[in-house]
Design an enzyme around this catalytic site. Structure first.
Site, short mmCIF file in Angstrom:
data_model
loop_
_atom_site.label_atom_id
_atom_site.label_comp_id
_atom_site.label_asym_id
_atom_site.label_seq_id
_atom_site.Cartn_x
_atom_site.Cartn_y
_atom_site.Cartn_z
N HIS A 62 0.75 -1.26 -0.01
CA HIS A 62 -0.14 -0.03 0.09
C HIS A 62 0.89 1.35 -0.17
O HIS A 62 0.44 2.24 0.82
CB HIS A 62 -1.13 -0.09 1.27
CG HIS A 62 -2.04 -0.88 1.12
ND1 HIS A 62 -2.63 -1.53 -0.01
CD2 HIS A 62 -2.90 -1.61 2.01
CE1 HIS A 62 -3.64 -2.30 0.09
NE2 HIS A 62 -3.74 -2.49 1.45
N HIS B 242 -9.77 2.10 -0.18
CA HIS B 242 -9.79 0.75 0.85
C HIS B 242 -10.80 1.16 1.99
O HIS B 242 -10.69 0.86 2.96
CB HIS B 242 -8.36 0.88 1.76
CG HIS B 242 -7.91 -0.32 2.24
ND1 HIS B 242 -8.61 -0.81 3.13
CD2 HIS B 242 -6.95 -0.98 1.87
CE1 HIS B 242 -8.04 -2.18 3.50
NE2 HIS B 242 -7.08 -2.24 2.72
N GLU C 214 -11.58 -3.95 -3.53
CA GLU C 214 -10.64 -2.93 -3.85
C GLU C 214 -10.35 -3.18 -5.63
O GLU C 214 -9.45 -3.90 -5.83
CB GLU C 214 -9.44 -2.88 -3.18
CG GLU C 214 -9.51 -2.66 -1.59
CD GLU C 214 -8.61 -3.28 -0.81
OE1 GLU C 214 -7.33 -2.75 -0.81
OE2 GLU C 214 -8.59 -4.38 -0.17
#
Length: 346
Positions: free
Chosen positions: A106, A180, A311
């Site tokens: 991420h 997210h 996602e």
């Protein structure tokens, strides 16, 4: 049909805002420019009663301190990159090994979810919208190229939250942005999501190793716990022992740039339905395995399985998988994708 902007607090001297979008039917989306995050989405059940279906925090400090990326925009590369390094245009870049001290996750230790975005535009018309911007400098988390990003959130008249992503770099780089948000269609903090009924329009997924890095192969979902082509409760293949811990897996949708219905989630108790459409090539289905009782909105505690994520993305570890659609964007090439979370009732 309105939009309001109130102070949410400060982070390292930067003012953060809470923006509230309301459409003509009374649905509400709350956003903050800290992490470009979705703070809440209030939509009706089959009886017309609104509830907030997105997990999150009551205060800015919750978003600053939290480690679950609640509602946030994630990048420069969402999901995992094996070995925490990439090679772009013949040069190798070592990235933060913030996942099991080996892999990159991420965007690193200080990804886009922990940045203060600019509020570049607000429109309070029939379909209110907010546009957030962020400039990621060359070398941030050791990614090459200065990347200019724009993400527009629109709350439509028919209760969809639309995310339009645009980005362009001044040097060759990798780009993979996502949102997210954790959803619980019973209402955030109202139990777990194991009885939500999920359909994912995918015939293949990416098997992973013990650290959740793809093996590079694609596997067909038919006959496995990953088969959501026909709707089924999240718990079905957890309870029968086929996949007891649940899902944190990537599903293949197709070529990038083709808008399609990727998934649908139905919650029988409330009647709420969430349909996800995107033109990204893959989608991660994650059911909050890592949630561990943190304090959420309205005094709730978010335990394991308190919410699910869908996602939209390029597949994990795509920089090391040349057989998959490329996430490398040349200098000046525009990254442009759209993801829609449409809410309705049944």
């Amino acid at each position: 049909m309105s939009i309001s902007k109130t102070e949410f607090g400060f982070f390292r001297g930067y003012k953060c805002w809470l923006l509230t979008l309301t459409n003509k039917s009374g649905a509400v989306a709350r956003l903050t420019n800290f992490g470009g995050a979705v703070v809440g989405v209030e939509v009706p059940d089959r009886n017309g009663k609104n509830a907030d279906v997105v997990l999150g925090y009551d205060t800015l400090q919750g978003y600053i301190d939290g480690n679950s990326s609640h509602g946030a925009l994630v990048g420069r590369y969402a999901n995992r990159i094996g070995g925490a390094e990439i090679t772009v245009s013949g040069r190798t870049y070592k990235l933060s090994a913030n996942d099991n001290k080996v892999n990159h996750l991420h965007g690193g230790f200080y990804g886009f979810n922990k940045r203060v975005w600019t509020v570049d535009a607000m429109d309070g018309g029939d379909e209110p919208s907010v546009t957030f911007g962020y400039i990621s400098p060359d070398g941030e988390e050791n990614y090459p190229g200065t990347l200019k990003i724009s993400v527009k959130y629109t709350l439509t008249a028919d209760n969809a939250l639309v995310l339009d992503y645009t980005a362009v770099s001044d040097a060759d780089t990798v780009i993979n942005l996502t949102n997210h948000s954790y959803f619980n269609l019973k209402g955030a903090g109202n139990g777990d999501i194991k009885d939500h009924i999920v359909q994912i329009n995918s015939s293949q997924y990416t098997p992973v190793d013990e650290l959740l890095i793809p093996t590079g192969k694609l596997a067909y979902v038919t006959g496995t716990a990953f088969d959501f082509k026909t709707p089924k409760p999240v718990r079905q293949d957890m309870d029968n022992g086929r996949l007891p811990n649940g899902y944190d897996h990537n599903f293949i949708l197709g070529e990038p740039g083709v808008m399609r219905t990727a998934a649908e989630v139905y919650e029988p108790e409330s009647g709420r339905v969430m349909t996800v459409r995107t033109d990204k090539p893959a989608i991660q289905f994650y059911i909050g395995i890592g949630l561990n009782g943190e304090n959420g909105k309205n005094g709730a505690h978010y335990n394991k399985y308190a919410g699910l994520c869908l996602e939209s993305q390029f597949s994990p570890d795509t920089p090391h998988q040349p057989q998959w659609p490329s996430c490398v964007y040349k200098a000046g090439q525009t990254y442009r994708f759209t993801t829609v979370y449409q809410f309705s009732v049944r």
